[in-house]
Design an enzyme around this catalytic site. Sequence first.
Site, mmCIF file in Angstrom:
data_model
loop_
_atom_site.group_PDB
_atom_site.id
_atom_site.type_symbol
_atom_site.label_atom_id
_atom_site.label_comp_id
_atom_site.label_asym_id
_atom_site.label_seq_id
_atom_site.Cartn_x
_atom_site.Cartn_y
_atom_site.Cartn_z
ATOM 1 N N ASP A 109 0.789 -1.234 0.000
ATOM 2 C CA ASP A 109 0.000 0.000 0.000
ATOM 3 C C ASP A 109 0.823 1.286 0.000
ATOM 4 O OD1 ASP A 109 0.848 0.225 2.719
ATOM 5 O OD2 ASP A 109 -0.964 -0.786 3.443
ATOM 6 N N HIS A 124 6.816 -7.713 -1.235
ATOM 7 C CA HIS A 124 5.747 -8.258 -2.084
ATOM 8 C C HIS A 124 5.314 -7.281 -3.182
ATOM 9 C CE1 HIS A 124 4.526 -11.304 1.291
ATOM 10 N NE2 HIS A 124 5.613 -11.666 0.628
ATOM 11 N N GLY A 195 2.171 -6.938 13.070
ATOM 12 C CA GLY A 195 0.958 -7.125 12.273
ATOM 13 C C GLY A 195 1.089 -8.132 11.156
ATOM 14 N N THR A 196 1.774 -9.219 11.426
ATOM 15 C CA THR A 196 1.889 -10.256 10.386
ATOM 16 C C THR A 196 1.676 -11.634 10.996
ATOM 17 O OG1 THR A 196 3.334 -11.305 8.741
ATOM 18 C CG2 THR A 196 4.436 -10.274 10.631
ATOM 19 N N ALA A 239 -0.987 -2.185 16.854
ATOM 20 C CA ALA A 239 0.287 -1.517 16.552
ATOM 21 C C ALA A 239 0.199 -0.013 16.786
ATOM 22 C CB ALA A 239 0.686 -1.803 15.109
HETATM 23 P P1 NAD Z 1 -2.402 -11.296 7.303
HETATM 24 O O1 NAD Z 1 -3.637 -10.692 6.732
HETATM 25 O O2 NAD Z 1 -2.141 -12.740 7.105
HETATM 26 O O3 NAD Z 1 -2.360 -11.073 8.889
HETATM 27 C C1 NAD Z 1 -2.569 -9.817 9.475
HETATM 28 C C2 NAD Z 1 -2.060 -9.886 10.910
HETATM 29 O O4 NAD Z 1 -2.222 -8.601 11.470
HETATM 30 C C3 NAD Z 1 -2.827 -10.868 11.805
HETATM 31 O O5 NAD Z 1 -1.896 -11.651 12.540
HETATM 32 C C4 NAD Z 1 -3.626 -9.943 12.733
HETATM 33 O O6 NAD Z 1 -3.798 -10.494 14.037
HETATM 34 C C5 NAD Z 1 -2.745 -8.720 12.774
HETATM 35 N N1 NAD Z 1 -3.415 -7.467 13.091
HETATM 36 C C6 NAD Z 1 -4.690 -7.103 12.847
HETATM 37 N N2 NAD Z 1 -4.919 -5.854 13.296
HETATM 38 C C7 NAD Z 1 -3.748 -5.400 13.822
HETATM 39 C C8 NAD Z 1 -3.336 -4.195 14.439
HETATM 40 N N3 NAD Z 1 -4.177 -3.162 14.593
HETATM 41 N N4 NAD Z 1 -2.050 -4.084 14.866
HETATM 42 C C9 NAD Z 1 -1.176 -5.101 14.722
HETATM 43 N N5 NAD Z 1 -1.514 -6.288 14.150
HETATM 44 C C10 NAD Z 1 -2.780 -6.434 13.701
HETATM 45 O O7 NAD Z 1 -1.223 -10.407 6.789
HETATM 46 P P2 NAD Z 1 0.242 -10.780 6.375
HETATM 47 O O8 NAD Z 1 0.894 -11.653 7.396
HETATM 48 O O9 NAD Z 1 0.861 -9.485 6.081
HETATM 49 O O10 NAD Z 1 0.100 -11.676 5.022
HETATM 50 C C11 NAD Z 1 -0.862 -11.425 4.003
HETATM 51 C C12 NAD Z 1 -0.294 -10.998 2.661
HETATM 52 O O11 NAD Z 1 -1.198 -10.097 1.982
HETATM 53 C C13 NAD Z 1 0.930 -10.166 2.809
HETATM 54 O O12 NAD Z 1 1.647 -10.178 1.639
HETATM 55 C C14 NAD Z 1 0.292 -8.811 3.037
HETATM 56 O O13 NAD Z 1 1.097 -7.744 3.064
HETATM 57 C C15 NAD Z 1 -0.724 -8.780 1.925
HETATM 58 N N6 NAD Z 1 -1.752 -7.772 2.252
HETATM 59 C C16 NAD Z 1 -1.362 -6.463 2.181
HETATM 60 C C17 NAD Z 1 -2.241 -5.470 2.563
HETATM 61 C C18 NAD Z 1 -1.745 -4.052 2.524
HETATM 62 O O14 NAD Z 1 -0.874 -3.721 1.711
HETATM 63 N N7 NAD Z 1 -2.229 -3.189 3.408
HETATM 64 C C19 NAD Z 1 -3.537 -5.794 2.991
HETATM 65 C C20 NAD Z 1 -3.913 -7.143 3.004
HETATM 66 C C21 NAD Z 1 -2.994 -8.141 2.645
#
Ligand code: NAD
Length: 248
Positions: A109, A124, A195-196, A239
Amino acid sequence: MAEAHDSRGLEELRERLARARKVFVLTGAGISAESGIPTFRGPEGYWKKHAPEELASPAGFARDPKLVWEWYNHRRRLIAACEPNAAHRAVAAIESRVARFLLCTQNVDSLHQRAGSRNVVEIHGSIWRARPVDGGPAFEDRRLFEEAELPPRTAGGQLLRPDVVWFGEALDPARFEQVDAFLAAGQTDLAFIVGTTAVFPYIQHWVWMCRRQGAVVVEINPTPCLPSELATHCFSGKAGEILPKLLR
Ligand code: NAD
């Protein structure tokens, strides 16, 4: 066993951060959740009844490029309307305080850059870049498309795809190497894993590299995911609430 989230833990980390010379930050979709961008694996992680794994894959694109672009166009619109949050700003502030810093984000993003982060590896890729599906360099593309324009093509008629790493695809070796080389060069003092779900093996590999060097590894997540052998400190919470407290 990772330490619990308490004021003593926070104070200790503030001191460590003040002394740290080399800091690594790894973020995932959760850091952008408080900006209003849904994570993949949360309850809102579905769009038009398709799982991201079906849409964000080469097979999904080959099956229906228009549907995949509709999803990315929808996400572009959503992201364009969002702002970086306190957690993104805290990560940028950490970078300004330490001598050696790298942020590896799984997010596409670009909110980290908008918050002021400079030394960022988008492992990514970026939703704001596109490239011809049949080969050719990626380029910045910030267009928000009308339905009839999808799927977009180059002026020469080549089908474009988002420049992001889809499920089942290899990482860009140069980006991978940048993270690996940073971690291999000298001891990392402090690592934040934010947050992963940390499901990808290379993510776990980098966290292991930090631990093997004796780094303090801090996980921040409302639902912590790292095994306790990996995280020395675990803050179960948002976070945007926890990271700014480390800077006080
Ligand atoms: P994921 O969707 O698998 O997991 C998200 C994690 O964030 C979870 O463990 C959850 O408990 C945690 N979380 C939720 N709210 C939070 C907060 N306020 N503070 C801290 N943690 C919080 O995400 P991932 O592990 O990044 O893997 C998914 C893939 O999809 C990655 O490549 C990811 O970057 C991509 N993706 C990117 C975006 C973006 O660019 N914003 C959005 C969705 C998915």
